[in-house]
Design a protein around this motif. Structure first.
Motif, PDB file in Angstrom:
ATOM      1  N   ASP A  21     -11.959 -24.114  10.713  1.00  0.00           N
ATOM      2  CA  ASP A  21     -13.007 -23.191  10.253  1.00  0.00           C
ATOM      3  C   ASP A  21     -12.811 -21.803  10.862  1.00  0.00           C
ATOM      4  O   ASP A  21     -13.044 -20.788  10.194  1.00  0.00           O
ATOM      5  CB  ASP A  21     -14.393 -23.729  10.624  1.00  0.00           C
ATOM      6  N   SER A  22     -12.389 -21.759  12.119  1.00  0.00           N
ATOM      7  CA  SER A  22     -12.166 -20.452  12.762  1.00  0.00           C
ATOM      8  C   SER A  22     -11.075 -19.670  12.045  1.00  0.00           C
ATOM      9  O   SER A  22     -11.139 -18.436  11.950  1.00  0.00           O
ATOM     10  CB  SER A  22     -11.803 -20.642  14.237  1.00  0.00           C
ATOM     11  N   GLN A  23     -10.080 -20.384  11.516  1.00  0.00           N
ATOM     12  CA  GLN A  23      -9.005 -19.724  10.770  1.00  0.00           C
ATOM     13  C   GLN A  23      -9.545 -19.106   9.486  1.00  0.00           C
ATOM     14  O   GLN A  23      -9.135 -18.012   9.087  1.00  0.00           O
ATOM     15  CB  GLN A  23      -7.898 -20.733  10.435  1.00  0.00           C
ATOM     16  N   PHE A  24     -10.475 -19.774   8.833  1.00  0.00           N
ATOM     17  CA  PHE A  24     -11.040 -19.237   7.589  1.00  0.00           C
ATOM     18  C   PHE A  24     -11.861 -17.969   7.861  1.00  0.00           C
ATOM     19  O   PHE A  24     -11.839 -17.021   7.074  1.00  0.00           O
ATOM     20  CB  PHE A  24     -11.894 -20.289   6.887  1.00  0.00           C
ATOM     21  N   TYR A  25     -12.573 -17.950   8.993  1.00  0.00           N
ATOM     22  CA  TYR A  25     -13.310 -16.740   9.362  1.00  0.00           C
ATOM     23  C   TYR A  25     -12.337 -15.590   9.664  1.00  0.00           C
ATOM     24  O   TYR A  25     -12.601 -14.431   9.328  1.00  0.00           O
ATOM     25  CB  TYR A  25     -14.192 -16.997  10.577  1.00  0.00           C
ATOM     26  N   LEU A  26     -11.211 -15.920  10.297  1.00  0.00           N
ATOM     27  CA  LEU A  26     -10.201 -14.901  10.563  1.00  0.00           C
ATOM     28  C   LEU A  26      -9.633 -14.354   9.261  1.00  0.00           C
ATOM     29  O   LEU A  26      -9.397 -13.145   9.129  1.00  0.00           O
ATOM     30  CB  LEU A  26      -9.076 -15.482  11.430  1.00  0.00           C
ATOM     31  N   VAL A  27      -9.438 -15.238   8.276  1.00  0.00           N
ATOM     32  CA  VAL A  27      -8.929 -14.804   6.970  1.00  0.00           C
ATOM     33  C   VAL A  27      -9.889 -13.810   6.325  1.00  0.00           C
ATOM     34  O   VAL A  27      -9.468 -12.832   5.698  1.00  0.00           O
ATOM     35  CB  VAL A  27      -8.702 -16.020   6.043  1.00  0.00           C
ATOM     36  N   LEU A  28     -11.203 -14.025   6.478  1.00  0.00           N
ATOM     37  CA  LEU A  28     -12.184 -13.086   5.937  1.00  0.00           C
ATOM     38  C   LEU A  28     -11.975 -11.688   6.512  1.00  0.00           C
ATOM     39  O   LEU A  28     -11.975 -10.694   5.778  1.00  0.00           O
ATOM     40  CB  LEU A  28     -13.606 -13.558   6.254  1.00  0.00           C
ATOM     41  N   PHE A  29     -11.797 -11.624   7.824  1.00  0.00           N
ATOM     42  CA  PHE A  29     -11.566 -10.329   8.474  1.00  0.00           C
ATOM     43  C   PHE A  29     -10.275  -9.692   7.968  1.00  0.00           C
ATOM     44  O   PHE A  29     -10.235  -8.493   7.646  1.00  0.00           O
ATOM     45  CB  PHE A  29     -11.500 -10.514   9.989  1.00  0.00           C
ATOM     46  N   LEU A  30      -9.215 -10.473   7.880  1.00  0.00           N
ATOM     47  CA  LEU A  30      -7.920  -9.940   7.469  1.00  0.00           C
ATOM     48  C   LEU A  30      -7.920  -9.535   5.996  1.00  0.00           C
ATOM     49  O   LEU A  30      -7.302  -8.534   5.617  1.00  0.00           O
ATOM     50  CB  LEU A  30      -6.826 -10.965   7.751  1.00  0.00           C
ATOM     51  N   ALA A  31      -8.606 -10.307   5.154  1.00  0.00           N
ATOM     52  CA  ALA A  31      -8.709  -9.945   3.742  1.00  0.00           C
ATOM     53  C   ALA A  31      -9.491  -8.649   3.573  1.00  0.00           C
ATOM     54  O   ALA A  31      -9.151  -7.799   2.732  1.00  0.00           O
ATOM     55  CB  ALA A  31      -9.388 -11.073   2.961  1.00  0.00           C
ATOM     56  N   ALA A  32     -10.535  -8.464   4.387  1.00  0.00           N
ATOM     57  CA  ALA A  32     -11.286  -7.210   4.363  1.00  0.00           C
ATOM     58  C   ALA A  32     -10.381  -6.051   4.752  1.00  0.00           C
ATOM     59  O   ALA A  32     -10.485  -4.943   4.208  1.00  0.00           O
ATOM     60  CB  ALA A  32     -12.479  -7.296   5.313  1.00  0.00           C
ATOM     61  N   GLY A  33      -9.470  -6.309   5.698  1.00  0.00           N
ATOM     62  CA  GLY A  33      -8.507  -5.283   6.089  1.00  0.00           C
ATOM     63  C   GLY A  33      -7.603  -4.875   4.939  1.00  0.00           C
ATOM     64  O   GLY A  33      -7.252  -3.697   4.802  1.00  0.00           O
ATOM     65  N   ALA A  34      -7.229  -5.853   4.101  1.00  0.00           N
ATOM     66  CA  ALA A  34      -6.397  -5.536   2.940  1.00  0.00           C
ATOM     67  C   ALA A  34      -7.140  -4.621   1.970  1.00  0.00           C
ATOM     68  O   ALA A  34      -6.564  -3.680   1.411  1.00  0.00           O
ATOM     69  CB  ALA A  34      -5.982  -6.825   2.240  1.00  0.00           C
ATOM     70  N   ILE A  35      -8.438  -4.867   1.779  1.00  0.00           N
ATOM     71  CA  ILE A  35      -9.242  -4.026   0.891  1.00  0.00           C
ATOM     72  C   ILE A  35      -9.343  -2.611   1.452  1.00  0.00           C
ATOM     73  O   ILE A  35      -9.180  -1.618   0.735  1.00  0.00           O
ATOM     74  CB  ILE A  35     -10.643  -4.635   0.705  1.00  0.00           C
ATOM     75  N   GLY A  36      -9.606  -2.508   2.750  1.00  0.00           N
ATOM     76  CA  GLY A  36      -9.708  -1.194   3.379  1.00  0.00           C
ATOM     77  C   GLY A  36      -8.422  -0.403   3.286  1.00  0.00           C
ATOM     78  O   GLY A  36      -8.437   0.815   3.069  1.00  0.00           O
ATOM     79  N   THR A  37      -7.296  -1.091   3.429  1.00  0.00           N
ATOM     80  CA  THR A  37      -5.996  -0.435   3.314  1.00  0.00           C
ATOM     81  C   THR A  37      -5.796   0.159   1.928  1.00  0.00           C
ATOM     82  O   THR A  37      -5.293   1.276   1.789  1.00  0.00           O
ATOM     83  CB  THR A  37      -4.875  -1.447   3.620  1.00  0.00           C
ATOM     84  N   LEU A  38      -6.187  -0.596   0.898  1.00  0.00           N
ATOM     85  CA  LEU A  38      -6.026  -0.121  -0.476  1.00  0.00           C
ATOM     86  C   LEU A  38      -6.892   1.106  -0.739  1.00  0.00           C
ATOM     87  O   LEU A  38      -6.506   2.009  -1.486  1.00  0.00           O
ATOM     88  CB  LEU A  38      -6.382  -1.237  -1.454  1.00  0.00           C
ATOM     89  N   ILE A  39      -8.045   1.181  -0.095  1.00  0.00           N
ATOM     90  CA  ILE A  39      -8.964   2.294  -0.297  1.00  0.00           C
ATOM     91  C   ILE A  39      -8.515   3.549   0.442  1.00  0.00           C
ATOM     92  O   ILE A  39      -8.614   4.671  -0.071  1.00  0.00           O
ATOM     93  CB  ILE A  39     -10.386   1.892   0.164  1.00  0.00           C
ATOM     94  N   GLY A  40      -8.011   3.380   1.661  1.00  0.00           N
ATOM     95  CA  GLY A  40      -7.749   4.506   2.547  1.00  0.00           C
ATOM     96  C   GLY A  40      -6.768   5.532   2.019  1.00  0.00           C
ATOM     97  O   GLY A  40      -7.009   6.747   2.127  1.00  0.00           O
ATOM     98  N   GLY A  41      -5.658   5.085   1.455  1.00  0.00           N
ATOM     99  CA  GLY A  41      -4.632   6.015   0.981  1.00  0.00           C
ATOM    100  C   GLY A  41      -5.095   6.921  -0.144  1.00  0.00           C
ATOM    101  O   GLY A  41      -4.998   8.149  -0.045  1.00  0.00           O
TER     102      GLY A  41
END
Length: 413
Positions: free
Chosen positions: A263-283
């Motif tokens: 379960d802790s891995q799935f919560y980590l995936v949420l954070f990392l997936a959010a990072g992917a969205i932020g990366t796409l927005i930033g540029g």
């Protein structure tokens, strides 16, 4: 080898404005970035398994990250500096082979020393991959540099997010030996990078026939130097905090909320997936509004949420981690393109320097925070790291590069 009166980086500067955006190459290099960072993400994702199997301390976990990050950071600016003068279209393939060797070693590692050796192999592969890949992204941008860098970074962030998810599905229910399945990502990566390498080689041959026009920022050398220093400080702030999340968020959730490893891995995936969205927005936002403002918002704007995180329950911890991931990850594409525009003649060196420094800060942060967790608690680590984004206030001293460049262009016409 291409010979002309101009360096490779000068050739690069010529093509971004006269050539259409090469989306197939951008998406291909982004996919290769996904595969490369997927392999990298396996390392922190299996920390709970390695800790349990080999009875490792948090300090040893930090040293594993430090070893990987040092291998991935020290070589990058040197490789970038070399390929600025001597482009090597097929070098990334050798980097992927090194990463594959690391994954195979990690899957069979039965000692702390073998784990260190395996992550060094992966780190070397990463150090070879990033400078040239970032250059290819720049080359294929057609002038849309922020968008290109975001697409490239999106691939990396997606791979970083997929790593823990696949580890949770493949490795956790079985055993450490199942890490070897990630060799498949490396093999696919070699195939993709081979195709990109031929495009890169042909591109260099065509550009060698053209006279480059390099757009330099309207800044003094002192201003350029100080801007680079400020960007380095921002990288320190961002990646020290990110290290606390990527290396220890699972342990934090397990210790504070008593969730399972899976379960802790799935919560980590949420954070990392959010990072992917932020990366796409930033540029793209940097292309439209100016990179300084995106950097300012990303690094400093995340502070209220990091300050709340250590005091939230499990539900709000997951929500806050997603918000933090989106905001803080939007900075790096803007920071990297800003740095490339500061020093357009040294694209490989700049890319290697910033990727290398980012990896180095992540590794150092992980090692120091692991030692701190051993001597205090994992919750105290998050209470302390919550203040790191406040360092982002130094972004106010960055010159508005977009306006400076427009002014320089107007004066030339």
């Amino acid at each position: 080898m291409i010979k002309s009166g101009f360096s490779a980086s000068e050739k690069v500067a010529d093509t971004t404005d006269i050539q259409k955006t090469a989306y197939p190459i951008l998406f291909a290099i982004a996919f290769a970035h996904l595969l490369n960072d997927l392999i990298q993400a396996v390392i922190p994702a299996v920390y709970p398994i390695l800790k349990e199997n080999l009875d490792l301390s948090f300090t040893q976990i930090g040293l594993i990250t430090l070893s990987y990050q040092l291998a991935a950071s020290i070589l990058q600016p040197l490789i970038g500096l070399y390929t600025d003068k001597h482009p090597k279209p097929f070098s990334q393939i050798f980097g992927m082979i090194s990463s594959i060797a690391g994954i195979v070693t990690l899957s069979y590692a039965d000692s702390f020393q073998l784990i260190l050796l395996s992550v060094v192999f992966v780190g070397i592969g990463s150090s070879i991959f990033h400078p040239e890949s970032s250059r290819i992204s720049f080359l294929a941008s057609g002038g849309k540099r922020g968008l290109a860098q975001s697409i490239f970074q999106l691939g990396g962030n997606a791979g970083t997010a997929l790593g823990p998810l696949l580890v949770a599905l493949i490795v956790v229910p079985n055993s450490q030996r199942y890490i070897v399945w990630f060799v498949a990502a490396g093999v696919i990566g070699i195939a993709v990078l081979t195709k990109i390498a031929f495009w890169y080689k042909n591109h260099l041959l065509s550009v060698a026939k053209k006279k480059p026009v390099i757009v330099m920022p309207d800044l003094t050398q002192k201003q350029v130097f100080m801007s680079v220093v400020i960007l380095m400080v921002l990288i320190f702030s961002k990646f020290f905090y990110t290290a606390s999340m990527s290396s220890y968020f699972t342990f934090y959730l397990i210790e504070k909320f008593n969730v399972s490893i899976q379960d802790s891995q799935f919560y980590l995936v949420l954070f990392l997936a959010a990072g992917a969205i932020g990366t796409l927005i930033g540029g793209p936002l940097g292309d439209k509004f100016g990179r300084k403002y995106v950097i300012w918002f990303s690094v400093l704007g995340v502070a209220p949420f990091t300050l709340m995180l250590p005091y939230a329950d499990l539900f709000w911890t997951s929500i806050l981690s997603v918000i933090i991931g989106v905001i803080i990850s939007s900075a790096f594409p803007a920071i990297l393109v800003y740095a490339q525009e500061l020093l357009p003649k040294k694209l490989g060196m700049v890319s290697g320097l910033f990727y290398g420094f980012a990896f180095g800060m992540g590794g150092l942060g992980s090692a120091l925070l692991g030692n701190l967790a051993d001597h205090t608690s994992i919750e105290y680590v998050y209470q302390l790291c919550a203040f790191l984004p406040l360092i982002g206030m130094v972004a106010i001293f960055l010159p508005n590069l977009k306006k400076k460049k427009e002014k320089a262009s107007a004066e030339r016409t």
